[in-house]
Design a protein around this motif. Structure first.
Motif, mmCIF file in Angstrom:
data_model
loop_
_atom_site.group_PDB
_atom_site.id
_atom_site.type_symbol
_atom_site.label_atom_id
_atom_site.label_comp_id
_atom_site.label_asym_id
_atom_site.label_seq_id
_atom_site.Cartn_x
_atom_site.Cartn_y
_atom_site.Cartn_z
ATOM 1 N N THR A 185 56.107 67.935 57.101
ATOM 2 C CA THR A 185 56.193 66.642 57.783
ATOM 3 C C THR A 185 56.716 66.739 59.213
ATOM 4 O OG1 THR A 185 58.333 66.325 56.723
ATOM 5 C CG2 THR A 185 56.447 65.298 55.651
ATOM 6 N N ALA A 208 47.131 61.854 55.295
ATOM 7 C CA ALA A 208 47.799 60.615 55.711
ATOM 8 C C ALA A 208 48.000 60.605 57.232
ATOM 9 C CB ALA A 208 49.152 60.481 55.008
ATOM 10 N N ASP A 228 47.027 66.477 47.592
ATOM 11 C CA ASP A 228 47.262 67.503 48.606
ATOM 12 C C ASP A 228 46.330 68.715 48.404
ATOM 13 O OD1 ASP A 228 49.535 68.425 50.651
ATOM 14 O OD2 ASP A 228 48.865 70.119 49.445
ATOM 15 N N GLY A 256 49.947 62.893 47.125
ATOM 16 C CA GLY A 256 48.985 62.654 48.208
ATOM 17 C C GLY A 256 49.208 63.630 49.362
ATOM 18 N N ASP A 257 48.129 63.920 50.059
ATOM 19 C CA ASP A 257 48.155 64.958 51.100
ATOM 20 C C ASP A 257 48.702 64.394 52.414
ATOM 21 O OD1 ASP A 257 47.586 67.007 52.917
ATOM 22 O OD2 ASP A 257 45.778 67.585 51.818
ATOM 23 N N PHE A 258 49.847 64.903 52.861
ATOM 24 C CA PHE A 258 50.399 64.441 54.136
ATOM 25 C C PHE A 258 49.401 64.656 55.268
ATOM 26 C CE2 PHE A 258 52.622 64.836 58.141
ATOM 27 C CZ PHE A 258 53.361 63.659 58.146
ATOM 28 N N VAL A 307 52.798 59.813 49.136
ATOM 29 C CA VAL A 307 52.476 60.934 50.024
ATOM 30 C C VAL A 307 53.486 62.073 49.840
ATOM 31 C CG1 VAL A 307 52.119 61.601 52.442
ATOM 32 C CG2 VAL A 307 51.622 59.261 51.710
#
Ligand code: S3P
Length: 430
Positions: free
Chosen positions: A261, A234, A18, A229-231, A254
């Motif tokens: 989100t 994604a 992220d 992990g970077d939303f 993620v």
């Protein structure tokens, strides 16, 4: 660069760490007593600018490998002015958070600069509250370069005029150096990575529904930070797999912080088929794996409070809505005009160039959904990474593919973006 359509999107993938959390890990690591090990670091042009900035301030950063860093903190008040401008490149998060930190380095002077895009973005939103706290800050008519004359800071209670995590964070970080407690009141909840990481570093934070209070700190200590992990990286693939028929894509590890989100909530309302599994915590943040299937979408309206929760994904929402049944609307998103480009204009121009029916308004979009593939065409990224990725994702779902002008700017947040697209193309061919 030309991106061709794809027949289906299948397989398993992961996205880099992220970006928001990576910036914060390096900045807070620099203020810690002792070493902080950062794993899963999201390497990009933006986060490399943050490494270089803290190095310029006297902090040693050892790059063990591509995504593992060791940051040797100098302590809360240990940063040393380089005596020359610090270049923040394209990174809004860096310039705004660093301003809050440097304002507290009592007795020193600093200058912050950036590229043409960053120099056109508003800085008064951070300099105004920090000046109220007692910092001496000069801008060029509200823009970079910033000249900071760091002094003893006073605590304040500040009501944010715009919902901005960058501004909130700058004030909270300055609050570490203030004489008493500092409170930030938010018009709507924004991402809370700074609060979570400060708490992990031992700072006293009080969180209420609409405000956050930070106590002044003596020392910070983190030791280890694992970055999920970077939303936002994604998200393009979530939308691609939703739009391209016959897709089934798994994205692993993620960040699923609910303040990031919003796009999942919006897609769910539109009939999207995204399932979260293996919910867990990564580095103190909610995270999980995603299973994304293609779906027929229906129109929806996105209003004010939902905007900060999906702020960087709103161009992708416009694309999804333009392929849905019915007319969609985005309102209360004037902030989109103050990003790396004017993202209302940039999104509308890009989507229209690909045959989509989208109109820009003062505070968002009006979108006429047509549930067929975008035609494709040629778009300008305007040097904005999120617009270049928007074009590439629309291309995958399109009839004719999309030519993207200045596609290289994806490296600002996601240098491996096109390699990942290529690997999905190979998977689809198998
Ligand atoms: C960010 C906050 C958001 C977002 C940006 C990263 C952060 O900006 O758009 O990409 O890391 O705090 P604002 O807080 O200014 O809306």
């Amino acid at each position: 660069m030309k991106v061709d359509p794809l027949t289906r999107i299948v397989g398993h993938m992961a996205v880099p760490g992220d970006k928001s959390i990576s910036h914060r890990a390096v900045l807070l690591g620099a203020l810690c007593d002792g070493e902080t090990r950062v794993t899963g670091f999201g390497r990009s042009a933006d986060t490399e600018a943050t490494i270089e900035a803290v190095r310029a301030l006297g902090v040693t950063v050892y790059e063990h490998d591509d995504d593992t860093l060791h940051v040797f903190g100098q302590g809360l008040r240990g940063l040393v002015s380089p005596g020359r401008p610090i270049d923040c490149a394209n990174a809004g998060t860096l310039v705004r958070l660093l301003t809050g930190i440097l304002a507290g380095q009592n007795g020193q002077r600093f200058e912050l600069t950036g590229d043409a895009s960053l120099s056109s973005r508003p800085m008064k939103r951070v300099t105004e509250p920090l000046s109220r706290m007692g910092a001496g800050i000069e801008t060029e008519d509200g823009h970079l370069p910033l000249r900071i004359d760091a002094r003893q800071l006073r605590s304040i209670t500040y009501e944010l005029p715009v919902a901005s995590a960058q501004v909130k964070s700058a004030i909270l970080l300055a609050g570490l150096f203030a004489t008493g407690e500092t409170t930030v009141v938010e018009p709507a909840p924004t991402r809370d990575h700074t609060e979570l990481m400060l708490e992990a570093a031992g700072v006293m934070i009080t969180r209420r529904e609409k405000s956050v209070t930070v106590q002044p700190a003596e020392r910070l200590e983190l030791s280890e930070i694992e970055v999920p992990g970077d939303f936002s990286s994604a998200a393009p693939f979530i939308v691609a797999a939703t739009l391209v028929p016959g897709s089934e894509l798994h994205i692993h590890g993620v960040n699923l912080n609910p303040r990031r989100t919003g796009l999942l909530t919006i897609l769910e309302r539109m009939g999207g088929r995204v399932t979260v599994y293996n919910r867990r915590r990564i580095g103190g943040e909610p995270a999980g794996d995603l299973d994304v299937r293609s779906a027929e979408l229906v129109a929806t309206t996105v209003l004010g409070p939902e905007v900060p929760l999906a702020i960087d994904e709103l161009p992708l929402f416009a694309l999804a809505a333009s392929c849905a049944h019915g007319n969609s609307r985005l309102r209360g998103a004037e902030e989109l005009r103050a990003k790396e480009s004017d993202r209302v204009e940039a999104t509308v121009d890009a989507l229209r160039a690909m045959g989509q029916r989208v109109l820009g308004t003062d505070d968002g979009f009006r979108i006429r959904g047509v549930p067929t593939r975008p035609r494709g065409g040629r778009i300008e990224s305007r040097g904005d990474h999120r617009i270049a990725m928007l074009g590439a994702i629309a291309a995958l779902a399109s009839a004719d593919g999309v030519e993207i002008e200045d596609a290289g700017c994806v490296a600002v947040s996601f240098p491996g973006f096109f390699d990942l697209l290529d690997s999905l193309r190979r998977e689809a061919a198998e």
